[in-house]
Design an enzyme around this catalytic site. Structure first.
Site, PDB file in Angstrom:
ATOM      1  N   ALA A  60      33.879  -3.034 -20.131  1.00  0.00           N
ATOM      2  CA  ALA A  60      35.182  -3.606 -19.930  1.00  0.00           C
ATOM      3  C   ALA A  60      34.859  -5.049 -19.190  1.00  0.00           C
ATOM      4  O   ALA A  60      33.904  -5.098 -18.912  1.00  0.00           O
ATOM      5  CB  ALA A  60      35.747  -2.862 -18.981  1.00  0.00           C
ATOM      6  N   GLY A  99      32.751   0.981 -20.814  1.00  0.00           N
ATOM      7  CA  GLY A  99      33.668   1.041 -21.908  1.00  0.00           C
ATOM      8  C   GLY A  99      33.196   0.961 -23.137  1.00  0.00           C
ATOM      9  O   GLY A  99      33.696   1.363 -24.153  1.00  0.00           O
ATOM     10  N   GLU A 102      32.042   4.304 -24.234  1.00  0.00           N
ATOM     11  CA  GLU A 102      33.421   5.334 -24.407  1.00  0.00           C
ATOM     12  C   GLU A 102      33.770   4.760 -25.863  1.00  0.00           C
ATOM     13  O   GLU A 102      34.190   5.880 -26.461  1.00  0.00           O
ATOM     14  CB  GLU A 102      34.388   4.809 -23.409  1.00  0.00           C
ATOM     15  N   GLU A 122      29.544   2.279 -14.277  1.00  0.00           N
ATOM     16  CA  GLU A 122      30.747   1.996 -13.535  1.00  0.00           C
ATOM     17  C   GLU A 122      30.668   2.528 -11.893  1.00  0.00           C
ATOM     18  O   GLU A 122      31.184   1.691 -11.317  1.00  0.00           O
ATOM     19  CB  GLU A 122      32.027   3.112 -14.228  1.00  0.00           C
TER      20      GLU A 122
HETATM   21  C1  LIG Z   1      41.103   2.755 -18.907  1.00  0.00           C
HETATM   22  C2  LIG Z   1      39.442   2.475 -18.071  1.00  0.00           C
HETATM   23  C3  LIG Z   1      39.709   1.100 -17.799  1.00  0.00           C
HETATM   24  C4  LIG Z   1      38.581   0.314 -17.399  1.00  0.00           C
HETATM   25  C5  LIG Z   1      37.063   1.050 -17.574  1.00  0.00           C
HETATM   26  C6  LIG Z   1      36.214   0.032 -17.339  1.00  0.00           C
HETATM   27  C7  LIG Z   1      34.865   0.819 -17.658  1.00  0.00           C
HETATM   28  C8  LIG Z   1      33.965  -0.547 -17.578  1.00  0.00           C
HETATM   29  O1  LIG Z   1      33.389  -0.827 -18.818  1.00  0.00           O
HETATM   30  S1  LIG Z   1      33.437  -1.130 -16.331  1.00  0.00           S
HETATM   31  C9  LIG Z   1      32.176  -2.383 -16.847  1.00  0.00           C
HETATM   32  C10 LIG Z   1      30.916  -1.565 -17.061  1.00  0.00           C
HETATM   33  N1  LIG Z   1      29.711  -2.325 -17.364  1.00  0.00           N
HETATM   34  C11 LIG Z   1      29.119  -2.930 -16.756  1.00  0.00           C
HETATM   35  O2  LIG Z   1      29.055  -2.663 -15.392  1.00  0.00           O
HETATM   36  C12 LIG Z   1      27.868  -3.809 -17.257  1.00  0.00           C
HETATM   37  C13 LIG Z   1      27.735  -5.166 -16.275  1.00  0.00           C
HETATM   38  N2  LIG Z   1      26.934  -5.932 -16.814  1.00  0.00           N
HETATM   39  C14 LIG Z   1      25.579  -6.023 -16.630  1.00  0.00           C
HETATM   40  O3  LIG Z   1      25.055  -4.976 -16.410  1.00  0.00           O
HETATM   41  C15 LIG Z   1      24.655  -6.938 -17.352  1.00  0.00           C
HETATM   42  O4  LIG Z   1      25.337  -8.064 -17.436  1.00  0.00           O
HETATM   43  C16 LIG Z   1      23.981  -6.716 -18.726  1.00  0.00           C
HETATM   44  C17 LIG Z   1      25.070  -6.317 -19.573  1.00  0.00           C
HETATM   45  C18 LIG Z   1      23.088  -5.510 -18.521  1.00  0.00           C
HETATM   46  C19 LIG Z   1      23.408  -7.942 -19.158  1.00  0.00           C
HETATM   47  O5  LIG Z   1      22.340  -8.423 -18.101  1.00  0.00           O
HETATM   48  P1  LIG Z   1      21.852  -9.990 -18.086  1.00  0.00           P
HETATM   49  O6  LIG Z   1      21.201 -10.408 -19.444  1.00  0.00           O
HETATM   50  O7  LIG Z   1      20.937  -9.992 -17.115  1.00  0.00           O
HETATM   51  O8  LIG Z   1      22.955 -10.852 -17.879  1.00  0.00           O
HETATM   52  P2  LIG Z   1      23.987 -11.210 -16.774  1.00  0.00           P
HETATM   53  O9  LIG Z   1      23.454 -12.177 -16.154  1.00  0.00           O
HETATM   54  O10 LIG Z   1      23.956  -9.769 -15.823  1.00  0.00           O
HETATM   55  O11 LIG Z   1      25.452 -11.306 -17.526  1.00  0.00           O
HETATM   56  C20 LIG Z   1      25.711 -12.536 -18.204  1.00  0.00           C
HETATM   57  C21 LIG Z   1      26.977 -13.001 -17.698  1.00  0.00           C
HETATM   58  O12 LIG Z   1      27.912 -12.157 -18.457  1.00  0.00           O
HETATM   59  C22 LIG Z   1      28.814 -11.555 -17.370  1.00  0.00           C
HETATM   60  N3  LIG Z   1      29.092 -10.310 -17.621  1.00  0.00           N
HETATM   61  C23 LIG Z   1      28.116  -9.567 -17.753  1.00  0.00           C
HETATM   62  N4  LIG Z   1      28.820  -8.200 -17.867  1.00  0.00           N
HETATM   63  C24 LIG Z   1      30.273  -8.442 -17.745  1.00  0.00           C
HETATM   64  C25 LIG Z   1      31.328  -7.569 -17.906  1.00  0.00           C
HETATM   65  N5  LIG Z   1      31.540  -6.338 -18.123  1.00  0.00           N
HETATM   66  N6  LIG Z   1      32.665  -8.289 -17.737  1.00  0.00           N
HETATM   67  C26 LIG Z   1      32.845  -9.497 -17.336  1.00  0.00           C
HETATM   68  N7  LIG Z   1      31.400 -10.342 -17.248  1.00  0.00           N
HETATM   69  C27 LIG Z   1      30.339  -9.978 -17.575  1.00  0.00           C
HETATM   70  C28 LIG Z   1      28.113 -11.867 -15.952  1.00  0.00           C
HETATM   71  O13 LIG Z   1      29.013 -11.996 -14.905  1.00  0.00           O
HETATM   72  C29 LIG Z   1      27.156 -13.291 -16.379  1.00  0.00           C
HETATM   73  O14 LIG Z   1      28.242 -14.300 -16.232  1.00  0.00           O
HETATM   74  P3  LIG Z   1      27.645 -15.686 -15.681  1.00  0.00           P
HETATM   75  O15 LIG Z   1      28.913 -16.576 -15.599  1.00  0.00           O
HETATM   76  O16 LIG Z   1      26.819 -16.155 -16.518  1.00  0.00           O
HETATM   77  O17 LIG Z   1      27.102 -15.356 -14.228  1.00  0.00           O
END
Ligand SMILES: CC/C=C\C=C\CC(=O)SCCNC(=O)CCNC(=O)[C@H](O)C(C)(C)COP(=O)(O)OP(=O)(O)OC[C@H]1O[C@@H](n2cnc3c(N)ncnc32)[C@H](O)[C@@H]1OP(=O)(O)O
Length: 722
Positions: A60, A99, A102, A122
């Protein structure tokens, strides 16, 4: 955000939301619309969901969590996918997380590149997989695996995911063409058991025992966090009929979503990333500063810190020349390095082959001359300015012109060290935290003349060696130790006023630190602090004895020095603030002798002890540090509050679910924190660090709730503009 195209009889829904294809509002809407459109189109037989660019959706959009909800939610999108009459295939590459996973589990089939990873991270955001992830994963992978994956948040390799039934097929080469071939092999309708709601959870027979084992593990390893416990309860609910389980998952998810812990952990997610974006006032062309490659390294000093740093560099594949003049010390250091690496092999964190490869990259040496050709040197000798100046002077003569010279000093002024060289632009602090091969933080410290290129290089090196690099400006103690000094000093005064070490530690451990200040003291050794105090006294021309109660007008507690003089150096001598079964043992026991020493110390000093409340212990420990944190922002030593929080999270084990000291202050409210600091300043006038920071006063009395993102700029504007 979701491109719809057809390839023969297949509808391809390609998610296009860089950088990680997060499931933002437009993506959710696009997926829902795409599934509906494909189901209405008579020519379409099956549907593929795939990510454009580097990854399948990685979850998400976390930045949307704090905004009003828009469009279909993830569950509605997922249910639309599951009920599609035409088979839906998720084609996975990169990181299919949260997500994203999911959505894949709502799909009827999952095919992935061998390099892909899947997971439910999460828990690290203080949440659970709330779009039926906790209900669906146990149906494919079983209760035990689902509990482990969801509570740890770990990324699972495609191969392991295949073994556990999360994926149906692994492919190599072109994912889309492989998926199209796979789609062509499917029946036109969706078999009953490909809709996971129709399948019972696996491992139901042992569910109670699996739950208890998992619960004990999270209580031990993730003490204080609520998310892992809710995750387990939600997975257990997968044993119920699908709709009932999903309802329980929803309730547990909502409980987390509205908790302070989730907000703090989501703040940390962005703070960690913000910390890697650095800014310095003395670099005009910051955007143009790029890192220079570091292919060879040198480390000076084979003590505990030096050896730990060597291990970190070797593990990242960098060759290291380790210099130590004394042959016995050098041998001891090399053995320590071998021992640490062997420990990793024993814990199955690396193979013997990998260990041998690391050791082949290590060159022990006794002369600084051997460093003439390396790209970067890290000095890790005893914390003594004269010694460091001498070494940097010699390095400047010996090393090639481009070599970057780093000091692992924990307190000393980088400008003074740089002055010993003719290349101050290439001198920088790289402050590792003990044990250097374990602690994730790297506090990089720039001086007045450090160039942007040098900064970019060590920030980049931090990532290469898998540390979390944070940049700060030079001053005594930088950010980490400058703030920690307040915390430790207050702990020692609280002991004089009425606490015992175990009482203090218990309060701070309940607050969320893995260990209280006195257990940490025993772990690092009481000789370390003793030597620092003696050095400081020498440098500033005063003496410290066990009778000293004031230094230059400031209150001082000599209790730690009294223990030192009794040979109570901590764990290593089997006695410190606690007693241990034997030297080196880990389990700490309350020692009545220490109680006697404290009581006698107070009696001799005429201190009347009193009962100290939990609130006072937490406030004095945290607010003294927070006040110093605001001073660091005021001085520009820290450029943003996120940097300070990341330092405490990864250097001192500050509880992640409280966000970090500066975030914690924002949750209490700056007006309240400021009031209490004023109160302690009045109560303890002989400790000048309680004088409230100007910046804190400005923010707290502005009459507005100023967001953290504006705190640093507030340091430079006058009150009328706040
Ligand atoms: C009803 C149910 C409702 C909601 C349910 C929610 C469930 C979820 O999905 S919660 C989110 C789960 N996912 C994550 O937690 C993943 C988070 N991201 C990461 O772990 C990493 O970013 C990666 C995908 C493994 C990639 O790593 P890397 O290549 O080292 O890049 P980063 O520097 O971490 O990220 C690049 C850039 O993207 C932004 N970002 C990453 N993930 C998200 C995200 N899920 N949402 C928004 N933004 C995200 C991150 O902040 C970086 O941004 P910059 O501006 O470049 O710093």
């Amino acid at each position: 955000m979701v491109d719809y195209r057809t390839v023969k009889s297949v509808a391809v829904l390609e998610v296009n939301n860089p950088p990680v294809n997060a499931l933002s509002y437009n993506v959710r809407q696009g997926l829902q619309d795409g599934i509906e459109r494909a189901n209405k189109d008579k020519e379409i037989k099956s549907i593929i969901i795939i990510g454009k660019g580097r990854t399948y959706p990685a979850g998400a959009d976390i930045s949307e969590f704090s905004k009003p909800h828009k469009g279909p939610n993830l569950i509605e999108v997922g249910l639309g996918i599951e009920s599609s009459r035409k088979p839906v295939i998720s084609a996975i590459h990169g990181t299919c997380l949260g997500g994203g996973l999911e959505i894949a589990l709502f799909s009827h089939y999952r095919i992935a590149l061998e390099s892909a990873k899947v997971g439910f991270p999460e828990v690290a955001l203080g949440l659970l997989p709330g779009a039926h992830g906790t209900q669906r994963l146990p149906r494919v992978a079983g209760m035990a695996f689902a509990m482990e994956i969801i509570t740890s948040g770990r990324h699972v390799s495609a191969r392991e995911a295949l073994q556990h039934g999360i994926l149906d097929k692994l492919v190599k080469g072109n994912l889309l063409s492989e998926s199209l071939d796979f789609a062509a092999s499917l029946p036109f309708s969706v078999p009953h058991n490909r809709r996971l709601r129709n399948v019972p959870a696996k491992g139901a027979e042992n569910a109670d025992r699996i739950f208890e084992v998992a619960l004990n593990k999270v209580k031990q390893k993730q003490n204080g966090f609520i998310a892992p416990i809710n995750c387990l309860k939600a997975v257990k609910a997968a044993l119920l009929p699908y709709e009932e389980g999903a309802k329980i998952e929803r309730e547990l998810f909502m409980e987390l979503l509205t908790s302070g812990q989730a907000k703090a952990q989501q703040y940390v997610f962005f703070a960690e990333r913000a910390a890697t974006r650095w800014y310095v006032s003395n670099e005009k062309n910051q955007k143009k500063c790029s890192a220079v490659p570091v292919k060879t390294t040198g480390v000076i000093g084979a003590g505990t810190m030096g050896s730990g740093i060597v291990v970190t560099l070797l593990r990242a594949g960098l060759p290291v020349i380790l210099v130590e003049q004394d042959s016995q010390n050098l041998e001891r250091g090399v053995n320590m390095i071998k021992g640490i690496l062997q420990g990793s092999v024993n814990l199955k964190r690396m193979t013997s082959q990998q260990m041998n490869k690391c050791l082949q990259q290590l060159t022990p040496a006794q002369s600084l001359d051997s460093l003439h050709n390396v790209d970067l040197v890290i000095e890790a000798v005893f914390e003594n300015l004269k010694l460091k100046e001498e070494i940097f002077g010699k390095l400047d003569e010996i090393c090639k012109q481009q070599t970057i010279l780093c000091s692992n000093t924990s307190t000393l002024d980088i400008d003074k060290i740089a002055r010993a060289t003719k290349r101050p632009d290439k001198v920088i602090g790289t402050h590792f935290f003990a044990p250097a091969f374990v602690m994730p933080l790297l506090e990089n410290v720039y001086g007045t003349k450090t160039s942007g290129e040098t900064i970019a290089t060590v920030m980049n090196l931090g990532k290469t060696i898998r540390k979390i690099p944070v940049l700060v400006k030079t001053c005594h103690g930088f950010v980490a130790n400058r703030m920690l000094a307040r915390y430790q000093t207050e702990a020692s005064f609280l002991l004089e006023e009425g606490c015992l070490p175990h009482e203090y530690d218990q309060v701070m451990e309940e607050f969320g630190f893995p260990m209280g200040a006195f257990k940490v003291g025993d772990l690092s050794g009481l000789d370390i602090g003793y030597r620092i105090r003696q050095e400081l006294a020498k440098a500033n021309g005063y003496t410290v004895t066990t009778d000293t109660r004031y230094i230059q007008g400031e209150r001082f507690s000599s209790l730690a020095d009294k223990l030192y003089e009794l040979g109570r150096l901590g764990r290593k001598t089997g006695k410190g603030w606690y007693k241990y079964d034997r030297p080196g043992a880990k389990e700490a026991f309350v020692d009545p002798d220490v109680t006697d020493i404290i009581l006698k110390h107070c009696k001799d000093a005429g201190i009347i002890r009193r009962k100290i409340s939990t609130q006072e212990i937490v406030e004095r420990s945290m607010y003294s540090s927070i006040n110093e944190g605001f001073r660091c922002l005021e001085d520009g030593v820290a450029s943003k509050p996120e940097d300070i929080d990341v330092i405490w999270l990864h250097g001192f084990g500050f509880p992640r679910y409280r966000g970090g000291p500066m975030y914690y202050a924002s949750t209490i409210g700056l007006a309240e924190v400021y009031d209490r600091i004023c109160y302690y300043h009045k109560t303890f006038p002989e400790s000048s660090y309680w004088v409230p920071s100007d910046l804190l006063r400005k923010l707290a009395t502005s009459g507005r709730n100023i967001p953290m993102s504006d705190w640093s700029t507030a340091a430079t504007v006058n009150k009328s503009r706040l």
